[in-house]
Design an enzyme around this catalytic site. Structure first.
Site, PDB file in Angstrom:
ATOM      1  N   ALA A 151     -11.280  16.215  -5.760  1.00 60.07           N
ATOM      2  CA  ALA A 151     -10.934  17.196  -4.669  1.00 60.07           C
ATOM      3  C   ALA A 151      -9.613  16.421  -4.048  1.00 60.07           C
ATOM      4  CB  ALA A 151     -11.797  17.267  -3.751  1.00 60.07           C
TER       5      ALA A 151
ATOM      6  N   LYS B  83      -7.498  14.503  -5.822  1.00 58.36           N
ATOM      7  CA  LYS B  83      -6.541  14.456  -6.781  1.00 58.36           C
ATOM      8  C   LYS B  83      -5.923  15.989  -6.788  1.00 58.36           C
ATOM      9  CE  LYS B  83      -5.464  11.944  -9.256  1.00 58.36           C
ATOM     10  NZ  LYS B  83      -4.202  10.689  -9.392  1.00 58.36           N
TER      11      LYS B  83
ATOM     12  N   LYS C 153     -16.098   1.669 -15.598  1.00 57.16           N
ATOM     13  CA  LYS C 153     -16.121   2.853 -16.376  1.00 57.16           C
ATOM     14  C   LYS C 153     -16.693   2.781 -17.501  1.00 57.16           C
ATOM     15  CE  LYS C 153     -12.859   4.249 -13.226  1.00 57.16           C
ATOM     16  NZ  LYS C 153     -11.486   4.200 -13.241  1.00 57.16           N
TER      17      LYS C 153
ATOM     18  N   ASP D 185       0.797  -1.268   0.014  1.00 57.33           N
ATOM     19  CA  ASP D 185       0.008  -0.060  -0.009  1.00 57.33           C
ATOM     20  C   ASP D 185       0.773   1.169   0.041  1.00 57.33           C
ATOM     21  OD1 ASP D 185      -1.727   2.106   0.725  1.00 57.33           O
ATOM     22  OD2 ASP D 185      -3.068   0.580   1.806  1.00 57.33           O
TER      23      ASP D 185
ATOM     24  N   TYR E  18     -13.296  12.526  -5.364  1.00 55.48           N
ATOM     25  CA  TYR E  18     -12.493  12.107  -6.197  1.00 55.48           C
ATOM     26  C   TYR E  18     -11.675  13.146  -6.616  1.00 55.48           C
ATOM     27  CZ  TYR E  18      -9.837  10.787 -10.219  1.00 55.48           C
ATOM     28  OH  TYR E  18      -8.827  10.692 -11.383  1.00 55.48           O
TER      29      TYR E  18
ATOM     30  N   THR F 180      -5.246  14.562 -13.314  1.00 52.47           N
ATOM     31  CA  THR F 180      -6.503  14.588 -14.162  1.00 52.47           C
ATOM     32  C   THR F 180      -7.144  15.857 -14.431  1.00 52.47           C
ATOM     33  OG1 THR F 180      -8.756  13.862 -14.127  1.00 52.47           O
ATOM     34  CG2 THR F 180      -7.785  14.171 -11.938  1.00 52.47           C
ATOM     35  N   ASP F 181      -7.634  16.099 -15.657  1.00 49.40           N
ATOM     36  CA  ASP F 181      -8.256  17.039 -16.053  1.00 49.40           C
ATOM     37  C   ASP F 181      -9.356  17.575 -15.088  1.00 49.40           C
ATOM     38  OD1 ASP F 181     -10.273  15.343 -16.854  1.00 49.40           O
ATOM     39  OD2 ASP F 181     -10.504  15.907 -18.867  1.00 49.40           O
ATOM     40  N   GLU F 182      -9.970  16.650 -14.247  1.00 46.31           N
ATOM     41  CA  GLU F 182     -11.030  16.786 -13.170  1.00 46.31           C
ATOM     42  C   GLU F 182     -10.853  17.976 -12.000  1.00 46.31           C
ATOM     43  OE1 GLU F 182     -13.623  13.613 -11.973  1.00 46.31           O
ATOM     44  OE2 GLU F 182     -13.171  12.369 -14.002  1.00 46.31           O
TER      45      GLU F 182
HETATM   46  P1  NAD Z   1      -7.330   2.029 -11.789  1.00 45.72           P
HETATM   47  O1  NAD Z   1      -8.292   2.323 -10.705  1.00 45.72           O
HETATM   48  O2  NAD Z   1      -7.557   1.219 -13.122  1.00 45.72           O
HETATM   49  O3  NAD Z   1      -5.891   1.685 -11.240  1.00 45.72           O
HETATM   50  C1  NAD Z   1      -5.551   2.350  -9.925  1.00 45.72           C
HETATM   51  C2  NAD Z   1      -4.271   1.072  -9.409  1.00 45.72           C
HETATM   52  O4  NAD Z   1      -3.873   1.751  -8.004  1.00 45.72           O
HETATM   53  C3  NAD Z   1      -4.753  -0.344  -9.165  1.00 45.72           C
HETATM   54  O5  NAD Z   1      -3.933  -1.227  -9.618  1.00 45.72           O
HETATM   55  C4  NAD Z   1      -4.967  -0.466  -7.736  1.00 45.72           C
HETATM   56  O6  NAD Z   1      -4.689  -1.728  -7.350  1.00 45.72           O
HETATM   57  C5  NAD Z   1      -3.865   0.616  -7.258  1.00 45.72           C
HETATM   58  N1  NAD Z   1      -3.981   1.329  -6.066  1.00 45.72           N
HETATM   59  C6  NAD Z   1      -5.060   1.755  -5.228  1.00 45.72           C
HETATM   60  N2  NAD Z   1      -4.865   2.312  -4.115  1.00 45.72           N
HETATM   61  C7  NAD Z   1      -3.677   1.976  -3.618  1.00 45.72           C
HETATM   62  C8  NAD Z   1      -2.865   1.934  -2.674  1.00 45.72           C
HETATM   63  N3  NAD Z   1      -3.311   2.394  -1.387  1.00 45.72           N
HETATM   64  N4  NAD Z   1      -1.524   1.468  -2.798  1.00 45.72           N
HETATM   65  C9  NAD Z   1      -1.149   0.798  -3.886  1.00 45.72           C
HETATM   66  N5  NAD Z   1      -1.836   0.758  -4.854  1.00 45.72           N
HETATM   67  C10 NAD Z   1      -2.883   1.219  -4.723  1.00 45.72           C
HETATM   68  O7  NAD Z   1      -6.886   3.571 -12.298  1.00 45.72           O
HETATM   69  P2  NAD Z   1      -6.514   4.229 -13.651  1.00 45.72           P
HETATM   70  O8  NAD Z   1      -7.526   4.513 -14.565  1.00 45.72           O
HETATM   71  O9  NAD Z   1      -5.371   3.601 -14.197  1.00 45.72           O
HETATM   72  O10 NAD Z   1      -5.864   5.537 -13.472  1.00 45.72           O
HETATM   73  C11 NAD Z   1      -4.333   5.801 -13.065  1.00 45.72           C
HETATM   74  C12 NAD Z   1      -4.011   7.077 -12.646  1.00 45.72           C
HETATM   75  O11 NAD Z   1      -4.419   7.909 -13.346  1.00 45.72           O
HETATM   76  C13 NAD Z   1      -5.101   7.755 -11.363  1.00 45.72           C
HETATM   77  O12 NAD Z   1      -4.130   8.467 -10.511  1.00 45.72           O
HETATM   78  C14 NAD Z   1      -6.140   8.428 -11.902  1.00 45.72           C
HETATM   79  O13 NAD Z   1      -6.320   9.478 -11.005  1.00 45.72           O
HETATM   80  C15 NAD Z   1      -5.303   8.976 -13.166  1.00 45.72           C
HETATM   81  N6  NAD Z   1      -6.199   9.511 -14.367  1.00 45.72           N
HETATM   82  C16 NAD Z   1      -7.044   8.479 -14.983  1.00 45.72           C
HETATM   83  C17 NAD Z   1      -7.757   8.767 -15.983  1.00 45.72           C
HETATM   84  C18 NAD Z   1      -8.715   7.710 -16.730  1.00 45.72           C
HETATM   85  O14 NAD Z   1      -9.372   8.119 -17.539  1.00 45.72           O
HETATM   86  N7  NAD Z   1      -8.662   6.664 -16.163  1.00 45.72           N
HETATM   87  C19 NAD Z   1      -7.649   9.995 -16.581  1.00 45.72           C
HETATM   88  C20 NAD Z   1      -6.660  10.707 -15.844  1.00 45.72           C
HETATM   89  C21 NAD Z   1      -5.880  10.892 -14.917  1.00 45.72           C
HETATM   90  O1  TDX Z   2     -22.747   3.946 -15.964  1.00 40.24           O
HETATM   91  C1  TDX Z   2     -22.193   4.867 -16.490  1.00 40.24           C
HETATM   92  N1  TDX Z   2     -23.067   5.883 -17.173  1.00 40.24           N
HETATM   93  C2  TDX Z   2     -22.869   7.172 -17.365  1.00 40.24           C
HETATM   94  O2  TDX Z   2     -23.624   7.842 -18.141  1.00 40.24           O
HETATM   95  C3  TDX Z   2     -20.844   5.364 -16.042  1.00 40.24           C
HETATM   96  C4  TDX Z   2     -20.058   4.730 -15.343  1.00 40.24           C
HETATM   97  C5  TDX Z   2     -20.601   6.794 -16.379  1.00 40.24           C
HETATM   98  N2  TDX Z   2     -21.420   7.461 -17.086  1.00 40.24           N
HETATM   99  C6  TDX Z   2     -20.918   8.900 -17.392  1.00 40.24           C
HETATM  100  C7  TDX Z   2     -20.434   9.739 -16.373  1.00 40.24           C
HETATM  101  C8  TDX Z   2     -19.267  10.636 -17.109  1.00 40.24           C
HETATM  102  O3  TDX Z   2     -20.108  11.525 -17.702  1.00 40.24           O
HETATM  103  O4  TDX Z   2     -19.991   8.826 -18.414  1.00 40.24           O
HETATM  104  C9  TDX Z   2     -19.213   9.417 -18.469  1.00 40.24           C
HETATM  105  C10 TDX Z   2     -17.537   9.067 -17.960  1.00 40.24           C
HETATM  106  O5  TDX Z   2     -17.701   8.168 -16.622  1.00 40.24           O
HETATM  107  P1  TDX Z   2     -16.451   7.527 -16.226  1.00 40.24           P
HETATM  108  O6  TDX Z   2     -16.036   6.585 -17.026  1.00 40.24           O
HETATM  109  O7  TDX Z   2     -17.162   7.085 -14.516  1.00 40.24           O
HETATM  110  O8  TDX Z   2     -15.293   8.774 -16.093  1.00 40.24           O
HETATM  111  P2  TDX Z   2     -15.129  10.159 -15.386  1.00 40.24           P
HETATM  112  O9  TDX Z   2     -15.959  10.327 -14.112  1.00 40.24           O
HETATM  113  O10 TDX Z   2     -15.279  11.036 -16.802  1.00 40.24           O
HETATM  114  O11 TDX Z   2     -13.863   9.783 -14.887  1.00 40.24           O
HETATM  115  C11 TDX Z   2     -12.653   9.514 -15.667  1.00 40.24           C
HETATM  116  O12 TDX Z   2     -11.971  10.372 -16.226  1.00 40.24           O
HETATM  117  C12 TDX Z   2     -11.193  11.213 -15.441  1.00 40.24           C
HETATM  118  C13 TDX Z   2     -11.639   8.615 -14.721  1.00 40.24           C
HETATM  119  O13 TDX Z   2     -12.521   7.606 -14.089  1.00 40.24           O
HETATM  120  C14 TDX Z   2     -11.136   9.424 -13.674  1.00 40.24           C
HETATM  121  O14 TDX Z   2     -10.123   8.617 -12.771  1.00 40.24           O
HETATM  122  C15 TDX Z   2     -10.116  10.302 -14.477  1.00 40.24           C
HETATM  123  O15 TDX Z   2      -9.479  11.253 -13.705  1.00 40.24           O
END
Ligand code: NAD
Ligand code: TDX
Length: 339
Positions: A155, A157, A192, A59, A153, A125-127
């Site tokens: 907040a 980040k 997602k 962790d 989330y 993230t852009d969020e």
């Molecule tokens: P994900 O949820 O798929 O993966 C997260 C990983 O982190 C998992 O393998 C989990 O086991 C590990 N993890 C969680 N808590 C942990 C802890 N306490 N110690 C060690 N490991 C831990 O996430 P993702 O979509 O791959 O996102 C990765 C990063 O990119 C995140 O920081 C997220 O905020 C950022 N990000 C994601 C997106 C997106 O669209 N998915 C976009 C922009 C930024």
């Molecule tokens: O069941 C669903 N129905 C739906 O309409 C889900 C899961 C999502 N949505 C909508 C919510 C959002 O407007 O789709 C859009 C995308 O949702 P998510 O896949 O949950 O992504 P989002 O909330 O945009 O966040 C993602 O992008 C930024 C990642 O999960 C984040 O980790 C990253 O920082």
């Protein structure tokens, strides 16, 4: 060079590890991951066969385990992907997000200071910028857009980003930050939007679209994000933030319809459900800085990326069926049964 990748068993982290092996085979990659519900060692099956790879289950908030690993590996670069990443889950349990995303970042940066890492890179993230109104398509997030978060989330980040900048200013830690838009591609966990819709459509199940489906996300194929991180952590200026995105805005409804078209499934599967609380309207990244300073440009357009992604889910049914057969099944019931 040794690169420590946190959260490498998740979606983007695992793609990043493969990117590093392909583009920098001389480097050693060490992955630390807690293997939460989102972490999956199956993502790293190929990496585990590589002599230049080590996996450690721990962790990032566990100071002792983190310091032990830094002592053993003396990483040159740390890239922090580890996070709780799903907005809907952050509405259910904010505390977990604050612990991992903020305190985990602090723990990693303390160890980075102690062991003199050359670059600590934060994957953000852009969020953190909040959202843009739907009726102002001329507006984009730049690196100077004020932080303005909506969910626990985002907040968490944004808090981590502020801490990273504080460690740079106060302690001189050599940091960089990338803020990327929504990723999609292989190994995307099926909670997602895109993988949820692909896997449910394949089973002819209803596709839950939040609200009216008009919210806009800016989609980037995951490999393009990995290329951006690789560039910034090696060549980006210290202390800088770089936005990453490819001007690929789509409404959620457009995305879901693209999935249905790729799979040859009917639009009648779409079901509108109760909106996400605090649902951000629109994200849109201005990537001018990373393009002008580092020459980064995305290489996969949305249509190609979606075709590749859908093909990957069709070719890797066992990967997601194993996930759906596990604890995740209860999650879907819990989150969607009353929507
Ligand atoms: P994900 O949820 O798929 O993966 C997260 C990983 O982190 C998992 O393998 C989990 O086991 C590990 N993890 C969680 N808590 C942990 C802890 N306490 N110690 C060690 N490991 C831990 O996430 P993702 O979509 O791959 O996102 C990765 C990063 O990119 C995140 O920081 C997220 O905020 C950022 N990000 C994601 C997106 C997106 O669209 N998915 C976009 C922009 C930024
Ligand atoms: O069941 C669903 N129905 C739906 O309409 C889900 C899961 C999502 N949505 C909508 C919510 C959002 O407007 O789709 C859009 C995308 O949702 P998510 O896949 O949950 O992504 P989002 O909330 O945009 O966040 C993602 O992008 C930024 C990642 O999960 C984040 O980790 C990253 O920082």
């Amino acid at each position: 060079m040794t690169i420590l990748v946190t959260g490498g068993a998740g979606f983007i982290g695992s793609n990043f590890i493969y990117y590093e092996f392909e583009h920098h085979p001389e480097d050693r990659v060490v992955c630390i991951d807690k293997l939460t519900y989102a972490g999956n060692l199956a993502n790293l099956e190929e990496a585990l066969k590589n002599d230049h790879f080590r996996f450690v289950r721990a962790d990032i908030t566990d100071r002792e385990a983190v310091e032990r690993l830094f002592e053993e590996e003396k990483p040159d670069i740390v890239v922090n992907f580890a996070a709780e990443s799903h907005v809907d889950r952050s509405v259910e349990d904010p505390g977990l997000f604050l612990r991992t995303n903020i305190l985990g970042t602090q723990t990693l940066m303390d160890a980075s200071r102690k062991y003199g890492v050359k670059r600590y890179h934060q994957v953000s993230t852009d969020e953190v910028y909040g959202d843009l109104p739907l009726d102002r398509p001329d507006l984009f997030f730049t690196e100077t857009t004020p932080i303005h978060t909506s969910s626990p989330y985002s907040a968490s980040k944004a808090s981590a980003d502020l801490l990273v900048l504080a460690y740079a200013r106060t302690f001189g830690l050599p940091v960089s930050i990338t803020r990327c838009s929504n990723n999609y591609g292989p190994y995307h966990f099926p909670e997602k939007l895109i993988p949820l819709m692909i896997t449910r459509a394949l089973a002819d199940e209803s596709l839950p679209v939040y609200g009216n489906g008009e919210n806009v996300r800016d989609w980037l194929y995951v490999e393009d994000h990995c290329a951006a991180i690789d560039l910034v952590m090696r060549k980006g200026r210290e202390g800088e933030i770089y936005n990453v995105g490819g001007h690929n805005e789509r409404t959620n409804l457009q995305v879901v319809k693209t999935v249905l078209k790729e799979l040859g499934k009917p639009e009648s599967l779409i079901t509108f459900v109760r909106d996400r609380p605090g649902h951000d309207q629109r994200y849109a990244i201005d990537p001018t800085k990373i393009h002008e300073e580092l020459g980064w440009l995305p290489t996969t357009d949305f249509d190609t990326g979606m075709r590749k992604t859908v093909a990957w889910y069709l070719d890797n049914r066992k990967w997601w069926q194993d996930i759906l057969a596990g604890e995740y099944q209860n999650y879907y019931q819990h989150m969607y049964s009353n929507r």
